[in-house]
Design an enzyme around this catalytic site. Sequence first.
Site, PDB file in Angstrom:
ATOM      1  N   CYS A  24      38.858  27.592  49.077  1.00  0.00           N
ATOM      2  CA  CYS A  24      38.825  28.499  47.921  1.00  0.00           C
ATOM      3  C   CYS A  24      40.082  29.342  47.765  1.00  0.00           C
ATOM      4  CB  CYS A  24      37.602  29.405  48.005  1.00  0.00           C
ATOM      5  SG  CYS A  24      36.041  28.530  47.806  1.00  0.00           S
TER       6      CYS A  24
ATOM      7  N   LYS B  78      43.401  27.474  46.904  1.00  0.00           N
ATOM      8  CA  LYS B  78      43.285  26.838  45.582  1.00  0.00           C
ATOM      9  C   LYS B  78      43.278  27.866  44.463  1.00  0.00           C
ATOM     10  CE  LYS B  78      39.126  25.509  44.738  1.00  0.00           C
ATOM     11  NZ  LYS B  78      38.716  26.636  43.838  1.00  0.00           N
TER      12      LYS B  78
END
Length: 323
Positions: free
Chosen positions: A152, A155
Amino acid sequence: MDGRRPQGSAPAPQAAWRRAGLPSKAPHAALAWNPEFLREGFAVEDTLRPDRLVYGVRPGDEGASAVAQLDEVYATAIESGIPRLVMDFATAELVKVSANAFLATKISFINELSILCDQVDGDIQGVARAMGLDRRIGPKFLHAGPGYGGSCFPKDTRAAAHFVKDLGGSFEIVEAVMRVNQRQIEYSLEKISLACNGDLEDKKVAMLGLSFKPETDDVREGPALELIRRLLQGGAHVRAYDPRAMEQASREIPELVCCTDAYDACAGADVLVIVTEWNEFRALDLERVKKMLIHPRLVDLRNIYDPESARGKGLEYWGIGRR
């Protein structure tokens, strides 16, 4: 076959709904953007007891229909008092990306401070505790270490930066966060090299922790694999142990030597490096660790041990931002 439906038969969609035990007519479908905020290792808990519910919907009747249908899905959470926020698509998308970018910012901020603490002989844990008691800041994500990873934060920080760049601007804080995170890998590598007297060639490094955080086997973009690659490039040999992530790490780095437990990893090593703060690594028998290492050196990249206690067991100790 003339393409006509046999008399008395139901249309295919209605028949499928009936076979599933649902009403004979499908309900009106409405498009909504419902971002999730699930933590790896805690997905069920976060699904049942989320901090908030975010609905991104279109204006008008379709949006009202989407809200009503989502309210049915989350009826239990709403009844328990979970906040529900209704907004447009773009705002809902920004909520998701912004939340992770902000948490990554907290991590990089405390990591920046850890380097400053090393320079002025301060203690990052004392700084973090005092900061965390400020209710405007809070204690979460104020733990110095080798940098963030996983599926997470890397990204979403990249997505936020690229999105603003495509609009002709720059997300300067997020771009700095990404630079600091990469520098923290370099800083961690310097700590390991220092413990090896500045020369990694033919040094045996015991590494505890391969996943990017505890309670998951996810090694994606985690600091451990990047450190291993850099250590191998420097001529070191790495023996590693992780409770869950060794299979995944071995697929990424086939030459990695995986061990049966933490003490097996320490056997014959020049230095022990803790990269992931699994609970079992918090309770190591440091006297046994010292006996198994060739040189009694501990690089604690998660600051899980008290420096004085570790030194009291006869280990040379290097932490992140700690004396």
